[in-house]
Design a protein around this motif. Structure first.
Motif, PDB file in Angstrom:
ATOM      1  N   ASP A 102       0.835  -1.211   0.000  1.00  0.00           N
ATOM      2  CA  ASP A 102       0.000   0.000   0.000  1.00  0.00           C
ATOM      3  C   ASP A 102       0.866   1.256   0.000  1.00  0.00           C
ATOM      4  O   ASP A 102       0.508   2.264  -0.600  1.00  0.00           O
ATOM      5  N   TYR A 103       2.003   1.152   0.671  1.00  0.00           N
ATOM      6  CA  TYR A 103       2.954   2.270   0.624  1.00  0.00           C
ATOM      7  C   TYR A 103       3.409   2.504  -0.817  1.00  0.00           C
ATOM      8  O   TYR A 103       3.477   3.651  -1.289  1.00  0.00           O
ATOM      9  N   LEU A 104       3.706   1.429  -1.518  1.00  0.00           N
ATOM     10  CA  LEU A 104       4.186   1.583  -2.895  1.00  0.00           C
ATOM     11  C   LEU A 104       3.092   2.152  -3.790  1.00  0.00           C
ATOM     12  O   LEU A 104       3.357   2.913  -4.717  1.00  0.00           O
ATOM     13  N   ARG A 105       1.846   1.765  -3.467  1.00  0.00           N
ATOM     14  CA  ARG A 105       0.744   2.347  -4.240  1.00  0.00           C
ATOM     15  C   ARG A 105       0.608   3.835  -3.945  1.00  0.00           C
ATOM     16  O   ARG A 105       0.370   4.642  -4.827  1.00  0.00           O
ATOM     17  N   GLU A 106       0.791   4.160  -2.707  1.00  0.00           N
ATOM     18  CA  GLU A 106       0.734   5.581  -2.321  1.00  0.00           C
ATOM     19  C   GLU A 106       1.833   6.369  -3.053  1.00  0.00           C
ATOM     20  O   GLU A 106       1.605   7.471  -3.549  1.00  0.00           O
ATOM     21  N   LEU A 107       3.013   5.773  -3.144  1.00  0.00           N
ATOM     22  CA  LEU A 107       4.106   6.433  -3.875  1.00  0.00           C
ATOM     23  C   LEU A 107       3.739   6.548  -5.365  1.00  0.00           C
ATOM     24  O   LEU A 107       4.068   7.533  -6.009  1.00  0.00           O
ATOM     25  N   GLY A 108       3.085   5.531  -5.873  1.00  0.00           N
ATOM     26  CA  GLY A 108       2.560   5.610  -7.244  1.00  0.00           C
ATOM     27  C   GLY A 108       3.294   4.773  -8.276  1.00  0.00           C
ATOM     28  O   GLY A 108       3.004   4.870  -9.465  1.00  0.00           O
ATOM     29  N   ILE A 109       4.237   3.952  -7.818  1.00  0.00           N
ATOM     30  CA  ILE A 109       5.021   3.187  -8.808  1.00  0.00           C
ATOM     31  C   ILE A 109       4.158   2.082  -9.457  1.00  0.00           C
ATOM     32  O   ILE A 109       3.115   1.700  -8.930  1.00  0.00           O
ATOM     33  N   ASP A 110       4.627   1.612 -10.614  1.00  0.00           N
ATOM     34  CA  ASP A 110       3.861   0.615 -11.368  1.00  0.00           C
ATOM     35  C   ASP A 110       4.489  -0.770 -11.347  1.00  0.00           C
ATOM     36  O   ASP A 110       3.836  -1.765 -11.651  1.00  0.00           O
ATOM     37  N   GLY A 111       5.782  -0.819 -11.108  1.00  0.00           N
ATOM     38  CA  GLY A 111       6.450  -2.117 -11.181  1.00  0.00           C
ATOM     39  C   GLY A 111       7.540  -2.221 -10.131  1.00  0.00           C
ATOM     40  O   GLY A 111       8.187  -1.231  -9.778  1.00  0.00           O
ATOM     41  N   ILE A 112       7.698  -3.442  -9.619  1.00  0.00           N
ATOM     42  CA  ILE A 112       8.767  -3.693  -8.648  1.00  0.00           C
ATOM     43  C   ILE A 112       9.802  -4.587  -9.316  1.00  0.00           C
ATOM     44  O   ILE A 112       9.453  -5.546  -9.992  1.00  0.00           O
ATOM     45  N   PHE A 123       5.365 -16.055  -1.817  1.00  0.00           N
ATOM     46  CA  PHE A 123       5.678 -15.440  -3.110  1.00  0.00           C
ATOM     47  C   PHE A 123       4.417 -15.329  -3.968  1.00  0.00           C
ATOM     48  O   PHE A 123       4.144 -14.290  -4.579  1.00  0.00           O
ATOM     49  N   GLU A 124       3.637 -16.407  -3.966  1.00  0.00           N
ATOM     50  CA  GLU A 124       2.400 -16.391  -4.769  1.00  0.00           C
ATOM     51  C   GLU A 124       1.464 -15.296  -4.269  1.00  0.00           C
ATOM     52  O   GLU A 124       0.813 -14.609  -5.047  1.00  0.00           O
ATOM     53  N   ARG A 125       1.434 -15.153  -2.950  1.00  0.00           N
ATOM     54  CA  ARG A 125       0.589 -14.097  -2.390  1.00  0.00           C
ATOM     55  C   ARG A 125       1.105 -12.713  -2.773  1.00  0.00           C
ATOM     56  O   ARG A 125       0.328 -11.815  -3.091  1.00  0.00           O
ATOM     57  N   LEU A 126       2.400 -12.577  -2.769  1.00  0.00           N
ATOM     58  CA  LEU A 126       2.979 -11.282  -3.164  1.00  0.00           C
ATOM     59  C   LEU A 126       2.533 -10.918  -4.582  1.00  0.00           C
ATOM     60  O   LEU A 126       2.100  -9.790  -4.834  1.00  0.00           O
ATOM     61  N   ILE A 127       2.629 -11.884  -5.486  1.00  0.00           N
ATOM     62  CA  ILE A 127       2.237 -11.599  -6.871  1.00  0.00           C
ATOM     63  C   ILE A 127       0.751 -11.229  -6.922  1.00  0.00           C
ATOM     64  O   ILE A 127       0.368 -10.227  -7.533  1.00  0.00           O
ATOM     65  N   ALA A 128      -0.070 -12.009  -6.235  1.00  0.00           N
ATOM     66  CA  ALA A 128      -1.515 -11.740  -6.289  1.00  0.00           C
ATOM     67  C   ALA A 128      -1.827 -10.368  -5.681  1.00  0.00           C
ATOM     68  O   ALA A 128      -2.602  -9.586  -6.249  1.00  0.00           O
ATOM     69  N   GLU A 129      -1.222 -10.081  -4.544  1.00  0.00           N
ATOM     70  CA  GLU A 129      -1.513  -8.810  -3.861  1.00  0.00           C
ATOM     71  C   GLU A 129      -0.977  -7.609  -4.653  1.00  0.00           C
ATOM     72  O   GLU A 129      -1.602  -6.556  -4.690  1.00  0.00           O
ATOM     73  N   ALA A 130       0.183  -7.798  -5.273  1.00  0.00           N
ATOM     74  CA  ALA A 130       0.735  -6.708  -6.091  1.00  0.00           C
ATOM     75  C   ALA A 130      -0.188  -6.485  -7.290  1.00  0.00           C
ATOM     76  O   ALA A 130      -0.597  -5.347  -7.576  1.00  0.00           O
ATOM     77  N   HIS A 131      -0.552  -7.556  -7.958  1.00  0.00           N
ATOM     78  CA  HIS A 131      -1.410  -7.421  -9.144  1.00  0.00           C
ATOM     79  C   HIS A 131      -2.755  -6.793  -8.784  1.00  0.00           C
ATOM     80  O   HIS A 131      -3.284  -5.991  -9.544  1.00  0.00           O
ATOM     81  N   ARG A 132      -3.285  -7.169  -7.624  1.00  0.00           N
ATOM     82  CA  ARG A 132      -4.564  -6.605  -7.196  1.00  0.00           C
ATOM     83  C   ARG A 132      -4.472  -5.081  -7.071  1.00  0.00           C
ATOM     84  O   ARG A 132      -5.438  -4.368  -7.245  1.00  0.00           O
ATOM     85  N   ARG A 133      -3.271  -4.595  -6.795  1.00  0.00           N
ATOM     86  CA  ARG A 133      -3.069  -3.137  -6.659  1.00  0.00           C
ATOM     87  C   ARG A 133      -2.549  -2.524  -7.953  1.00  0.00           C
ATOM     88  O   ARG A 133      -2.096  -1.373  -7.965  1.00  0.00           O
ATOM     89  N   GLY A 134      -2.526  -3.295  -9.017  1.00  0.00           N
ATOM     90  CA  GLY A 134      -2.052  -2.753 -10.300  1.00  0.00           C
ATOM     91  C   GLY A 134      -0.542  -2.618 -10.363  1.00  0.00           C
ATOM     92  O   GLY A 134      -0.006  -1.843 -11.165  1.00  0.00           O
ATOM     93  N   ILE A 135       0.167  -3.342  -9.507  1.00  0.00           N
ATOM     94  CA  ILE A 135       1.633  -3.272  -9.502  1.00  0.00           C
ATOM     95  C   ILE A 135       2.189  -4.568 -10.102  1.00  0.00           C
ATOM     96  O   ILE A 135       1.795  -5.661  -9.711  1.00  0.00           O
ATOM     97  N   ARG A 136       3.083  -4.421 -11.078  1.00  0.00           N
ATOM     98  CA  ARG A 136       3.691  -5.629 -11.674  1.00  0.00           C
ATOM     99  C   ARG A 136       5.011  -5.941 -10.966  1.00  0.00           C
ATOM    100  O   ARG A 136       5.610  -5.074 -10.344  1.00  0.00           O
ATOM    101  N   VAL A 137       5.424  -7.171 -11.169  1.00  0.00           N
ATOM    102  CA  VAL A 137       6.641  -7.618 -10.474  1.00  0.00           C
ATOM    103  C   VAL A 137       7.612  -8.230 -11.479  1.00  0.00           C
ATOM    104  O   VAL A 137       7.236  -9.152 -12.216  1.00  0.00           O
ATOM    105  N   ILE A 138       8.813  -7.710 -11.532  1.00  0.00           N
ATOM    106  CA  ILE A 138       9.827  -8.385 -12.343  1.00  0.00           C
ATOM    107  C   ILE A 138      10.895  -8.985 -11.422  1.00  0.00           C
ATOM    108  O   ILE A 138      11.224  -8.424 -10.381  1.00  0.00           O
ATOM    109  N   ALA A 139      11.355 -10.155 -11.825  1.00  0.00           N
ATOM    110  CA  ALA A 139      12.279 -10.913 -10.977  1.00  0.00           C
ATOM    111  C   ALA A 139      13.691 -10.801 -11.529  1.00  0.00           C
ATOM    112  O   ALA A 139      13.901 -10.847 -12.743  1.00  0.00           O
ATOM    113  N   ASP A 140      14.626 -10.667 -10.624  1.00  0.00           N
ATOM    114  CA  ASP A 140      16.043 -10.629 -11.002  1.00  0.00           C
ATOM    115  C   ASP A 140      16.461 -12.073 -11.263  1.00  0.00           C
ATOM    116  O   ASP A 140      16.258 -12.940 -10.413  1.00  0.00           O
TER     117      ASP A 140
END
Ligand code: NOJ
Length: 538
Positions: free
Chosen positions: A38-48, A81-98
């Motif tokens: 939610d902090y990241l959503r507040e900041l406004g970023i789109d991808g982690i 990890f699966e929850r992280l992806i689901a929760e990020a996506h639910r907030r419109g945040i994408r996730v890229i993995a190193d």
């Protein structure tokens, strides 16, 4: 034509062990990250961009993977990890993995098998050579210092490691290696990751020949024969094609080079979407001329299929506020860099903590040092006869712990990062999220506003440059998209300047930033405070 999602995105790099500790063991983890979405959503970023979270002995903090299909126990479980992806996506945040394709940990079962016998079927998954007259096969140096070859007693051969001796380089000419790594890619895409940041992707191929590398005039090795070798682009192309079997992954490469001519080979049609430009990212001195030259070079040299990247800090280098900022203008300088990153053409990558101006960490004791590169620098300095104090200084300079200190969320004992003493000390604790949220003039709110502006105005996320110039320490550009034109003026001087914008402004011009939006008269000069940036719709 609609743009791919990542062209419009603002990315945020999370150094996994340092963002937030969900289980209070002093190490950041996936639960912690979820709690801060939610902090990241507040900041406004789109991808982690998540730094490596796979199982690893963590000699190089996860860039030494021992199981590509598991989450490291310090960071959580696969379910987390699966929850992280689901929760990020639910907030419109994408996730890229190193993803580290160049090397594995030497504790990876593949390497364990490979080292077990010269005729083991997996022997050829890594790079082995006979000694040359009792010495390493050639003069190649590891990027952490010392020889890039490690002798293996049992089989009497050396294996190659471009990084630490616990990170053995894979042999990408072996098709089985490729197949094994494609299975890794497929696995994480099936888990829902939206792309990858490929670690040292230009190192994957060796030429099969092993001549000595030359040295430059300062006596430093030129890595001529150990990276960017023939066939590398074909391999990168195949990796990208594999990833693109699924829709629209974002593929960004760490191409270890400061030569734009080399960097740019790796992106474009069929290749990576973007590569990091280290000329910007690791620039040591604050130099308006060099920053401008880099923006301009990317503009002139990149084709339409190549997208610039904008980044000034990462887990491998000092934070830009500590590198560029000088009292009393540290925060202003950091704001200026943020304004540039979020308004220039390219994909911005914010490094965690930079949005609140976290400072570099200085370690006063080598025992507190965690980074393999810092520790190696210390040991080499001591071996070469330096005093302990000198060695510590060198280790702090060369080491990367400085930018990896735990994220500072509040003013409590462990900065809200954890209830336990963190794995690395905290940096200057006067800086934290809670304090900056409340302050309308804070760096945090500066980032928030700019990210919102960038989203609201297509010229700022999709526009080309109409003008891109530098004059007397002021960089200015106009970005335009269809009818929309936006002028950005960045004052890199430590004094106020008045910028004559008459040639660009019109009756309908509107001041966008900083402060309130308002009409601006066409003859009104733009007044810029030291290190200030302004944005005007013209
Ligand atoms: C680049 C990564 O960013 C760095 O942290 C790591 O040590 C090396 N690659 C080796 O994987």
């Amino acid at each position: 034509m609609s743009l791919p999602w990542w062209k419009k995105a603002v990315f945020y790099e999370i150094y996994v062990p340092s963002f937030c500790d969900g289980n209070n063991d002093g190490i950041g983890d996936i639960q912690g990250i979820i709690s801060k979405l939610d902090y990241l959503r507040e900041l406004g970023i789109d991808g982690i961009w998540l730094t490596p979270f796979y199982r690893s002995p963590k000699v190089d903090n996860g860039y030494d993977i021992s199981d590509y299909f598991a989450v490291d126990r310090d960071y959580g479980t696969m379910a987390d990890f699966e929850r992280l992806i689901a929760e990020a996506h639910r907030r419109g945040i994408r996730v890229i993995a190193d993803l580290v394709l160049n090397h594995t940990s030497t504790s990876h079962p593949w390497f364990q098998e490979a080292r077990s016998a010269k005729d083991h079927p997996k022997r050829d998954w890594y790079i082995w050579k006979d000694p040359a007259g009792g010495a390493p096969p050639n003069n190649w140096e590891s990027f952490f210092g010392g020889s890039a070859w490690e002798y293996d007693e049992k089989t009497g051969q050396y294996y190659y490691h471009a990084f630490s001796k616990n990170q053995a380089d894979l042999n990408w000419t072996n098709p089985e290696v490729k197949k094994a790594m494609f299975a890794v890619i497929d696995f994480w895409q099936a888990k829902g990751v939206d792309g990858f940041r490929f670690d040292v992707i230009n190192f994957l191929k060796t030429s099969g020949k092993f001549p000595d590398n030359p040295y430059d005039e300062k006596g430093e090795q030129i890595h001529r024969f150990d990276k960017d070798q023939e066939g590398i682009l074909e391999t990168v192309r195949e990796i990208c094609a594999e990833c693109r079997r699924r829709p629209e992954p974002f593929l960004v490469g760490e191409v270890g080079s400061e030569d734009l001519q080399i960097l740019k080979r790796y992106s474009g049609k069929g290749l990576l979407d973007a590569v990091f430009n280290f000329n910007l990212g690791s620039m040591e001195k604050f130099s308006v001329k060099r920053i401008f030259a880099e923006l301009k070079r990317m503009e002139e040299e990149y084709t339409d299929e190549q997208t610039p990247t904008l980044f000034f800090s990462s887990h491998d280098m000092s934070r830009h506020i500590s590198r560029f900022g000088r009292p009393p203008h540290e925060v202003e300088t950091a704001k200026l860099i943020a304004t540039l990153m979020l308004t220039a053409r390219g994909i911005p990558f914010i490094y965690y903590g930079d949005e609140i101006g976290m400072r570099d960490l200085y370690l006063d004791d080598v025992k507190k040092m965690k980074d393999v590169q810092g520790i190696a620098a210390y040991e080499m300095a001591i071996a070469s006869g330096k005093t302990e104090g000198e060695a510590l200084k060198i280790a702090n300079e060369r080491g990367r712990d400085k930018s990896r200190s735990p994220m500072q969320w509040d003013g409590s004992e462990f900065a809200g990062f954890s209830d336990a003493s963190p794995w690395l000390p905290l940096s200057d604790q006067s800086v934290h999220v809670e304090g900056q949220r409340k302050d309308p003039d804070s760096l945090f709110n500066h980032y928030r506003r700019l990210i919102r502006l960038r989203k609201a105005f297509p010229a700022l996320h999709a526009g080309r440059y109409r003008v891109l110039r530098e004059r007397d320490g002021v960089i200015f550009y106009i970005r335009s998209h269809q009818e929309e034109k936006i002028l950005v003026v960045l004052n890199f001087n430590g004094r106020s300047v008045s910028f004559p914008a008459g040639d660009f402004l019109s009756e309908g011009s509107e001041w966008l930033f900083p402060g309130e939006r308002r009409r601006i008269r066409p003859d009104e000069p733009l007044k810029l405070a030291p290190f200030e940036g302004v944005i005007v719709k013209i």
